[in-house]
Design an enzyme around this catalytic site. Structure first.
Site, short mmCIF file in Angstrom:
data_model
loop_
_atom_site.label_atom_id
_atom_site.label_comp_id
_atom_site.label_asym_id
_atom_site.label_seq_id
_atom_site.Cartn_x
_atom_site.Cartn_y
_atom_site.Cartn_z
N GLY A 186 0.81 -1.22 0.00
CA GLY A 186 0.00 0.00 0.00
C GLY A 186 0.83 1.26 0.00
O GLY A 186 0.44 2.27 0.59
N GLY A 190 1.70 1.10 -5.38
CA GLY A 190 0.47 0.31 -5.34
C GLY A 190 -0.78 1.16 -5.39
O GLY A 190 -1.75 0.82 -6.07
N GLU A 192 -1.09 4.29 -6.63
CA GLU A 192 -1.25 4.97 -7.92
C GLU A 192 -1.74 4.01 -8.99
O GLU A 192 -2.70 4.29 -9.71
CB GLU A 192 0.07 5.60 -8.34
CG GLU A 192 0.45 6.82 -7.52
CD GLU A 192 1.72 7.48 -7.98
OE1 GLU A 192 2.15 8.45 -7.33
OE2 GLU A 192 2.30 7.05 -9.00
N GLY A 275 8.04 -2.56 -2.85
CA GLY A 275 9.25 -1.74 -2.76
C GLY A 275 10.21 -2.03 -3.89
O GLY A 275 9.94 -2.86 -4.78
N ASP A 317 18.75 6.08 -6.68
CA ASP A 317 18.25 4.93 -5.94
C ASP A 317 19.37 4.03 -5.42
O ASP A 317 19.13 3.15 -4.59
CB ASP A 317 17.32 4.10 -6.83
CG ASP A 317 16.02 4.82 -7.16
OD1 ASP A 317 15.83 5.95 -6.67
OD2 ASP A 317 15.19 4.25 -7.89
N HIS A 449 -6.71 35.10 -5.67
CA HIS A 449 -8.06 34.66 -5.30
C HIS A 449 -8.93 34.63 -6.54
O HIS A 449 -8.93 35.57 -7.34
CB HIS A 449 -8.68 35.61 -4.28
CG HIS A 449 -10.10 35.27 -3.95
ND1 HIS A 449 -10.45 34.22 -3.12
CD2 HIS A 449 -11.27 35.84 -4.37
CE1 HIS A 449 -11.77 34.16 -3.03
NE2 HIS A 449 -12.29 35.13 -3.77
#
EC number: 1.8.1.4
Length: 470
Positions: A186, A190, A192, A275, A317, A449
């Protein structure tokens, strides 16, 4: 005879190609080695880009089916052409990878296709990729940058078969919408990918071993996201451990344990998204003397991204930290600038993370739980999108903004956004944290705004006003 370069980069993902361009700008003769036919690594080819293309397409489909009528837009029967949706995804990927090739060519970066391996402190051996054949190519360089990224982790007992038991790459290429999709994990991948197929009609069950989804999120944000996803039709099994998966003619029989009881489900497809791990296989790290953490598999580097070998650097990574494309890009630039003798660093306290569910989640800095763990005195300001005019106009009122600031100095500690346009709104918060801004700075800054960003301004006001009460 070896080809000589100032820098050889192994990997052409967001870390590698950004580093290559920066190196060329600094005057380095640069080569980038990529084993796959298309440049861009996991992110451009089977990760960030194709998943977002499908998320956007599936959201349009969902809007046409469920939400246009409330705006007074009447349409006939809405049908899905999944092949066309997939073709559009591929077109987006091809356009970006083609542009990347032009970017590297335009910066005079030599692109070499093949499988690279360290052959020493300044040497890389490249085996021609695929069926190209031929002798290995030898590259000599002053510096070498490792940027090979990561790969999916399999769950013991649930091996990927590429057909029914798939990883994230497989879940981006289904040829039909699975009636029943099981998602093991989760986290953001997972959730997405589960969101894509839920919008397109799948019954999605997410099985997560932790007590909450997206476990690194601020607890309040995670709990609210869980409620919203359940409302969207997700089935969420938390504190659950998968025991086994068996395939047969009907699909995948999945068994998991939760609360001391065994549960079973039958799915057409099962996505395993528990993972990713560093992709260091066949890089020759050990032979070259590059130290790898035996527990995590991450390459150990210093503050300049240099390994124990002074000429070999690693980013993305492969090294500690969140596995995010923009983190790798920032590290690639910093590593190359360090090679060139510049002082460069990455501020890890100001790296945003985004989950592209609907509504989106975006965060930067500390969560409330982390602030408590670190014994930091803090103030909290929250503001719901139900109170924002633009959100009301667009019918996108779910979620809120949460601002954490130091209770004495008012300096921003973290910002968490669950709601529409969160992925874009977080940029203001990242910049504020980079400059050491206070909640008061955001509260006093004039915001247009009506815009979604007014929710951030209002949450910052609440956090700032909290200081007078502490």
């Amino acid at each position: 005879m070896a080809q000589r370069y100032d820098l050889v980069i192994i990997g052409s993902g967001p870390g590698g190609y950004v580093a290559a361009v920066r190196a060329a700008q600094l005057g380095f003769k640069t080569a980038c080695v990529e084993k796959d036919e298309r440049l861009g690594g996991v992110c451009l080819n089977v990760g960030c880009i194709p998943s977002k293309a499908l998320l956007d397409s599936s959201e349009f489909y969902h809007l046409a089916r469920e939400r246009l009528a409330v705006h007074g837009v009447r349409v006939g029967e809405v049908s899905l052409d999944l092949a066309a949706m997939m073709a559009r995804k591929e077109k987006v990927v091809k356009e970006l990878t083609d542009n990347l090739r032009k970017l590297l060519d335009g910066n005079r970066v030599t692109v070499i296709r093949g499988e690279a391996r360290l052959a020493g402190a300044t040497r890389v051996e490249v085996k021609p990729a695929g069926d190209a054949g031929g002798d290995p190519l030898s590259l000599e360089a002053r510096f070498i940058l490792l940027a090979t990224g990561s790969e999916p982790v399999a769950v013991p007992g649930i091996p990927f078969d590429g057909r029914r038991l798939v990883d994230s790459t497989g879940a981006l290429a289904f040829t039909e919408v699975p009636k029943r999709l099981g998602v093991v994990g989760g986290g953001y991948i997972g959730l997405e990918l589960g969101s894509i197929w839920r919008r397109l009609g799948s019954a999605v069950t997410v099985i997560e071993m932790m007590p909450q989804i997206a476990g690194l999120l601020d607890g309040q944000v995670s709990r609210t996201l869980e409620r919203i996803l359940r409302k969207q039709g997700f089935q969420l099994a938390l504190n659950a451990r998968v025991l086994k998966a068996e395939t047969d003619g009907d699909g995948v029989n999945l068994t998991w344990e939760s609360g001391g009881k065994e549960h079973r489900g039958v799915f057409d497809k099962v996505l395993v998204a528990v993972g990713r791990r560093p992709l260091t296989r066949n890089l020759g790290l050990e032979d070259a003397g590059v130290t790898v953490d035996p527990t995590t598999g991450r390459v150990i580097v210093d503050a300049s991204f240099r390994t124990e070998i002074p000429t070999v650097y690693a980013i993305g990574d492969l090294i500690p930290g969140p596995m995010l494309a923009h983190k790798a890009s920032a590290e690639g630039i910093a590593a190359v600038e360090a090679m060139a003798g510049y002082s460069s660093e990455v501020n890890y306290e100001a790296i945003p993370s985004v989950i592209y569910t609907f509504p989106e989640v975006a965060s930067v800095g500390l969560t409330e739980e982390q602030a408590r763990e670190q014994n930091i005195s803090y103030c909290v300001g929250t503001y719901p999108f139900t109170g924002v005019g633009r959100a009301r106009c667009m019918g996108e009122t779910e979620g809120f903004v949460k601002v954490l600031s130091h209770s004495r100095t008012d300096r921003l500690l973290g910002v968490h956004i669950l709601g529409p346009r969160a992925s874009d709104m977080i940029a203001e918060c990242v910049l504020a944290m980079e400059f050491g801004a206070a909640a008061e700075d955001i509260a006093r800054a004039v915001h247009g705004h009506p815009t979604f960003s007014e929710a951030l301004q209002e949450a910052a006001k609440v956090a700032w006003e909290c200081i007078s009460r502490v």
